[in-house]
Design an enzyme around this catalytic site. Structure first.
Site, PDB file in Angstrom:
ATOM      1  N   ARG A 146       0.812  -1.212   0.000  1.00 45.53           N
ATOM      2  CA  ARG A 146       0.000   0.000   0.000  1.00 45.53           C
ATOM      3  C   ARG A 146       0.845   1.261   0.000  1.00 45.53           C
ATOM      4  NH1 ARG A 146      -1.729  -4.166   2.468  1.00 45.53           N
ATOM      5  NH2 ARG A 146      -0.686  -3.575   4.392  1.00 45.53           N
TER       6      ARG A 146
ATOM      7  N   GLU B 149       7.578 -10.401  14.333  1.00 44.79           N
ATOM      8  CA  GLU B 149       7.193 -10.974  15.623  1.00 44.79           C
ATOM      9  C   GLU B 149       7.467 -12.480  15.609  1.00 44.79           C
ATOM     10  OE1 GLU B 149       3.257  -9.947  16.695  1.00 44.79           O
ATOM     11  OE2 GLU B 149       3.463 -10.720  18.746  1.00 44.79           O
TER      12      GLU B 149
END
Ligand code: AMP
Length: 188
Positions: free
Chosen positions: A73, A110
């Site tokens: 994006r 993560e």
């Protein structure tokens, strides 16, 4: 005395409100526990999209030579800002997507890791670059992008995102950098 309707001293809140009103939360995407901030309603609203692009462009006009947009994006907002400024656009892509010779950097997510790449001839050196993405989350991707560009002798002038998830403290990964977000979610 000023009231909320006549006080024009703060230029940013209306745009932040506009962005907030054009975001859609998608729970558990792309994986359980993540609330995805979907910017497609903002993109579909011409005046709102245009206001976001103009705001970023006006803040950086004259101080940057190129825009680097982060897949995916960041391509949409970044290319629009580059067009508005009449300057070039460099895509920062996920590994294996660029057709030419590349240089890349890996960074921790993560869970696991990711690699982003640019074409190795994207910069000759010394270009002043504005980095753009839609969402600043943990900041790992933006920080890795800055590292990649600076490793190519470009100068990262600023990082702009449309949304920041402040509770993930991504800004701490960009300490010392000129970082601006239109709409900040959460925080301490
Ligand atoms: P980060 O954790 O800051 O490295 O974010 C990684 C990338 O994933 C950025 O390019 C964001 O566009 C995207 N991203 C991360 N979290 C979200 C979220 N909650 N909603 C939408 N996009 C996200």
């Amino acid at each position: 005395m000023t009231d909320a309707l006549t006080d024009t001293s703060t230029a940013e809140p209306p745009l932040a409100d506009l962005v907030a009103s054009r975001l859609r939360d998608i729970p558990d995407f792309p994986e359980p526990g993540v609330v995805f901030k979907d910017v497609t309603p903002l993109l579909a609203d011409g005046p709102a999209f245009s206001a976001v692009v103009r705001d970023i462009a006006d803040r950086r006009r004259g101080s940057v030579d190129l825009v680097a947009g982060i897949e995916a994006r960041g391509f949409i907002f970044g290319a629009a800002v580059a067009h508005e400024l009449g300057i070039g656009f460099v895509p920062v892509r996920k590994a294996g997507k660029l057709p030419g010779r590349t240089r890349g950097v890996s960074y921790d997510l993560e869970y696991g890791s990711a690699t982003i790449e640019i074409h190795e001839d994207s910069f000759v050196g010394g270009e002043r670059v504005l980095v753009i993405d839609d969402v600043l989350a943990t900041g790992g991707t933006a920080a890795a992008t800055c590292e990649l560009l600076e490793g190519s002798d470009a100068e990262v002038v600023a990082v702009e995102t449309v949304v920041e998830l402040a509770f993930l403290h991504g800004r701490s990964r960009l300490e010392g950098r000129d970082t601006h977000t239109l709409y900040v979610v959460g925080g301490d």
